[in-house]
Each structure stands twice: as structure tokens, then as C-alpha cells.
Motif scaffolding. Sequence first.
Motif, PDB file in Angstrom:
ATOM      1  N   THR A  92       0.824  -1.206   0.000  1.00 19.25           N
ATOM      2  CA  THR A  92       0.000   0.000   0.000  1.00 19.25           C
ATOM      3  C   THR A  92       0.859   1.257   0.000  1.00 19.25           C
ATOM      4  O   THR A  92       0.612   2.202  -0.749  1.00 19.25           O
ATOM      5  N   ARG A  93       1.912   1.230   0.803  1.00 20.65           N
ATOM      6  CA  ARG A  93       2.722   2.440   1.008  1.00 20.65           C
ATOM      7  C   ARG A  93       3.931   2.511   0.080  1.00 20.65           C
ATOM      8  O   ARG A  93       4.177   3.549  -0.543  1.00 20.65           O
ATOM      9  N   ALA A  94       4.690   1.419  -0.029  1.00 19.35           N
ATOM     10  CA  ALA A  94       5.944   1.460  -0.781  1.00 19.35           C
ATOM     11  C   ALA A  94       5.777   1.094  -2.254  1.00 19.35           C
ATOM     12  O   ALA A  94       6.411   1.695  -3.121  1.00 19.35           O
ATOM     13  N   TRP A  95       4.937   0.092  -2.531  1.00 19.11           N
ATOM     14  CA  TRP A  95       4.789  -0.390  -3.906  1.00 19.11           C
ATOM     15  C   TRP A  95       3.315  -0.479  -4.306  1.00 19.11           C
ATOM     16  O   TRP A  95       2.826  -1.548  -4.686  1.00 19.11           O
ATOM     17  N   PRO A  96       2.575   0.624  -4.256  1.00 22.20           N
ATOM     18  CA  PRO A  96       1.151   0.555  -4.597  1.00 22.20           C
ATOM     19  C   PRO A  96       0.893   0.106  -6.032  1.00 22.20           C
ATOM     20  O   PRO A  96      -0.145  -0.491  -6.328  1.00 22.20           O
ATOM     21  N   GLN A  97       1.857   0.374  -6.938  1.00 24.69           N
ATOM     22  CA  GLN A  97       1.682  -0.009  -8.341  1.00 24.69           C
ATOM     23  C   GLN A  97       1.738  -1.517  -8.540  1.00 24.69           C
ATOM     24  O   GLN A  97       1.315  -2.034  -9.575  1.00 24.69           O
ATOM     25  N   TYR A  98       2.261  -2.250  -7.543  1.00 21.26           N
ATOM     26  CA  TYR A  98       2.385  -3.700  -7.659  1.00 21.26           C
ATOM     27  C   TYR A  98       1.269  -4.450  -6.927  1.00 21.26           C
ATOM     28  O   TYR A  98       1.139  -5.662  -7.099  1.00 21.26           O
ATOM     29  N   ARG A  99       0.502  -3.745  -6.130  1.00 19.18           N
ATOM     30  CA  ARG A  99      -0.481  -4.436  -5.286  1.00 19.18           C
ATOM     31  C   ARG A  99      -1.511  -5.215  -6.109  1.00 19.18           C
ATOM     32  O   ARG A  99      -1.680  -6.435  -5.934  1.00 19.18           O
ATOM     33  N   GLU A 100      -2.196  -4.544  -7.008  1.00 16.05           N
ATOM     34  CA  GLU A 100      -3.244  -5.225  -7.785  1.00 16.05           C
ATOM     35  C   GLU A 100      -2.680  -6.315  -8.685  1.00 16.05           C
ATOM     36  O   GLU A 100      -3.240  -7.428  -8.725  1.00 16.05           O
ATOM     37  N   PRO A 101      -1.573  -6.071  -9.411  1.00 17.15           N
ATOM     38  CA  PRO A 101      -1.022  -7.169 -10.216  1.00 17.15           C
ATOM     39  C   PRO A 101      -0.642  -8.395  -9.396  1.00 17.15           C
ATOM     40  O   PRO A 101      -0.889  -9.532  -9.832  1.00 17.15           O
ATOM     41  N   ILE A 102      -0.059  -8.190  -8.219  1.00 20.46           N
ATOM     42  CA  ILE A 102       0.319  -9.334  -7.389  1.00 20.46           C
ATOM     43  C   ILE A 102      -0.912 -10.049  -6.851  1.00 20.46           C
ATOM     44  O   ILE A 102      -0.997 -11.289  -6.880  1.00 20.46           O
ATOM     45  N   GLU A 103      -1.868  -9.292  -6.359  1.00 22.00           N
ATOM     46  CA  GLU A 103      -3.078  -9.916  -5.810  1.00 22.00           C
ATOM     47  C   GLU A 103      -3.861 -10.646  -6.896  1.00 22.00           C
ATOM     48  O   GLU A 103      -4.460 -11.701  -6.644  1.00 22.00           O
ATOM     49  N   THR A 104      -3.859 -10.101  -8.111  1.00 21.90           N
ATOM     50  CA  THR A 104      -4.644 -10.687  -9.197  1.00 21.90           C
ATOM     51  C   THR A 104      -3.969 -11.892  -9.828  1.00 21.90           C
ATOM     52  O   THR A 104      -4.637 -12.870 -10.185  1.00 21.90           O
ATOM     53  N   HIS A 105      -2.641 -11.857  -9.948  1.00 19.69           N
ATOM     54  CA  HIS A 105      -1.948 -12.889 -10.726  1.00 19.69           C
ATOM     55  C   HIS A 105      -0.985 -13.762  -9.927  1.00 19.69           C
ATOM     56  O   HIS A 105      -0.734 -14.903 -10.321  1.00 19.69           O
ATOM     57  N   TRP A 106      -0.434 -13.227  -8.823  1.00 22.13           N
ATOM     58  CA  TRP A 106       0.535 -14.024  -8.058  1.00 22.13           C
ATOM     59  C   TRP A 106      -0.135 -14.866  -6.983  1.00 22.13           C
ATOM     60  O   TRP A 106       0.183 -16.050  -6.813  1.00 22.13           O
ATOM     61  N   TYR A 107      -1.076 -14.292  -6.257  1.00 22.83           N
ATOM     62  CA  TYR A 107      -1.731 -15.047  -5.198  1.00 22.83           C
ATOM     63  C   TYR A 107      -2.465 -16.283  -5.719  1.00 22.83           C
ATOM     64  O   TYR A 107      -2.435 -17.337  -5.058  1.00 22.83           O
ATOM     65  N   ASN A 156       2.253 -12.587 -16.187  1.00 25.28           N
ATOM     66  CA  ASN A 156       0.998 -11.844 -16.048  1.00 25.28           C
ATOM     67  C   ASN A 156       1.171 -10.644 -15.126  1.00 25.28           C
ATOM     68  O   ASN A 156       0.579  -9.578 -15.364  1.00 25.28           O
ATOM     69  N   VAL A 157       1.952 -10.799 -14.060  1.00 27.42           N
ATOM     70  CA  VAL A 157       2.204  -9.672 -13.152  1.00 27.42           C
ATOM     71  C   VAL A 157       2.926  -8.548 -13.902  1.00 27.42           C
ATOM     72  O   VAL A 157       2.564  -7.382 -13.821  1.00 27.42           O
ATOM     73  N   VAL A 158       3.989  -8.911 -14.656  1.00 23.48           N
ATOM     74  CA  VAL A 158       4.754  -7.912 -15.390  1.00 23.48           C
ATOM     75  C   VAL A 158       3.873  -7.205 -16.422  1.00 23.48           C
ATOM     76  O   VAL A 158       3.943  -5.977 -16.581  1.00 23.48           O
ATOM     77  N   ALA A 159       3.044  -7.963 -17.113  1.00 24.62           N
ATOM     78  CA  ALA A 159       2.156  -7.367 -18.114  1.00 24.62           C
ATOM     79  C   ALA A 159       1.175  -6.393 -17.454  1.00 24.62           C
ATOM     80  O   ALA A 159       0.914  -5.302 -17.973  1.00 24.62           O
ATOM     81  N   ALA A 160       0.636  -6.795 -16.293  1.00 17.61           N
ATOM     82  CA  ALA A 160      -0.316  -5.933 -15.597  1.00 17.61           C
ATOM     83  C   ALA A 160       0.353  -4.667 -15.069  1.00 17.61           C
ATOM     84  O   ALA A 160      -0.238  -3.585 -15.095  1.00 17.61           O
ATOM     85  N   VAL A 161       1.607  -4.783 -14.618  1.00 19.44           N
ATOM     86  CA  VAL A 161       2.343  -3.613 -14.166  1.00 19.44           C
ATOM     87  C   VAL A 161       2.551  -2.641 -15.329  1.00 19.44           C
ATOM     88  O   VAL A 161       2.406  -1.433 -15.197  1.00 19.44           O
ATOM     89  N   GLY A 162       2.873  -3.200 -16.501  1.00 22.45           N
ATOM     90  CA  GLY A 162       3.067  -2.365 -17.687  1.00 22.45           C
ATOM     91  C   GLY A 162       1.814  -1.643 -18.114  1.00 22.45           C
ATOM     92  O   GLY A 162       1.864  -0.497 -18.571  1.00 22.45           O
ATOM     93  N   GLU A 163       0.679  -2.298 -17.947  1.00 22.68           N
ATOM     94  CA  GLU A 163      -0.583  -1.661 -18.294  1.00 22.68           C
ATOM     95  C   GLU A 163      -0.916  -0.513 -17.345  1.00 22.68           C
ATOM     96  O   GLU A 163      -1.570   0.445 -17.728  1.00 22.68           O
TER      97      GLU A 163
END
Length: 314
Positions: free
Chosen positions: A277-292, A307-314
Amino acid sequence: MRKSLIVVAAFSLALPAISSKAIEIGPFEIHDSFWVSLHQTLLAEAGGYDDLDLSVLSQPEAVAWDAAVKAYRDAVDRGSPHWAPPMMVTSDALTQVADDATILGVDPPMADALKSVADIYRKRWWDAHSKANAFFISLVSGMLEESAAELIAAHESVYGETWPERVRVYVAPYGGALGAYTMEGKLGGWIATVSSLDRGHHGLEALEIIFHESSHSIVHPRFGTVSEALRKAAGEGNEPPRDLWHAILFATTSELVRRYLGERGIEYTPFAEDLLTRAWPQYREPIETHWYPYLDGEGTLESAIANVVAAVGE
């Protein structure tokens, strides 16, 4: 089973064999070292992230202490103190030194600084610091006895990597600016340094920080399955998203520890909740959506990271 062990090492033919005691639980060796604690305290002073009450020092003690801290600052020059090459060499060497040793096997500037304030540290702060270290070791040892085998297996399954046979954990009053860090030592494998005074380590978080730091032995920006998958997903000639490997490491250990505790009826809020939430907010949704979902057994590590990398790029 937990048991005492004796680790014997020698720096060179010119130095005597030196021993130190540790608690062994599976691959973990958990240490409380006077010299490592003094070294980390001087590093904290040099980096400005300590909380020592210097008013307890006499005038001669203050002069000696300031000189030792200056020696550390001069050796670091600039940047993060604990990652400066002289400090990494010193950190590695001191793990081989018994509390009552007089030969430190450390280069003269650092050895002189350490020995010049050793008696001051013993007199003013070591009693409180050793009690804090001992309490943390007692706290985390009990949790590791129950959880080590299961959580190691869970991490190995996620990463497709073998957990190291030996991880030395040095509990000290300070552990770098962020409270803990891990390095690969030249004298004895992976070394995790964890702060016993950090308020973020005083509960169930102690279990997570041990596994987080130990995971650095198999998750790294330059080697391992996560690094390889990130480079492949980024494409030839491109760099993977900055610190995404570390965000994945945080998220993985956080989630595995949360699930382990949840299965035992314990509600736990892991480190990743704050960091994503604080340090890497741009990674939260991609990780929750594709890594978990991958942690739940869906797909492969490579496809999840792609998929995480692609979502981060989007």
C-alpha cells in the motif's frame, strides 16, 4: 528439535580457532553475539538510526565513543552503512568471533574502533541489549520449532528452489536502517541480521521476518527462478520493473505465514499489507490478481510472473 551447538571457525593460520554458541532449529542457526551487537550499534550510530542515550557516558567515554563512530562513518564514506564493502567484510568476520575473543580477524580501522569501545559498550548497553536479544530468540525459537518444516516446504514449492542447508541468523539490537538485512558471507554462507529492538518484530512478525530474510538466499535480483522469470517476462534488452522481485518476495512470505497462522485460528496482518500500500502501490493489484492465485496452485511461476509484469506495464 532445538539443541545447542558449537560452531568452530578460524580466520587464517595466524589466528586461533574461535567458537560461538547458537540455537539450531532445522537449517536455522540463531546467534546472540557481543561483537556483532556492538558492530551493529556502531553502524546504527554512523547511519543515524539508533536510539542510544549518550547522556549516560562520562566525558572520556563520550570522546572514545565519538571517535569509534567517526571511524565507522569514514569507512562508509557515503551510502547505506551496512552495505558498504568494509562493513560487509566486518559483519562477515565478526560472526566467527566468540564474545570473549581479543583477536577479531577484522581490518585495523574497524578492529581498532570496536576494541576501543568494547568496555564502554559492555558497561553501558550490553546488558539491556543482550536481554532484548535473548527474549527475541526465545520468542522466535518457539515459533520455528513448530513451523520451520512446513513453511520451508511451502516456500520451496512456490519458488521451485531448495532451501539452503544453513542460514545463520544474528539477533542484534539493530539490523540496518530497515531493521533486518541478509548477505552472503564468505566465511559461512547466508547471514541474516535481525533487530531485537525493532517494534515491528515483537510479536508474530518475528516469524515472518526470519522467513523473509532467509528467502533472500533463493530470491534475488540476479539469480533464482523469480529473477529468471522476471527477465524473460520483461523481454530481451529490457529491465524488469524496479524492485518487483522484492515485492514478490514480501508478498509470498507474508501470505504463506498468514495462511499458516490462519489454519491455527490466529488472525495475522503481514508486512505486505503495509508495503504493497505504502511502498509499492503499483504492484499491489497485479500481485493480488496474478501471483496469489499461483500460491493457490493455479498455473506456473513463469506464467504468473509474466501476467504480473504485463499488468504492471498496463
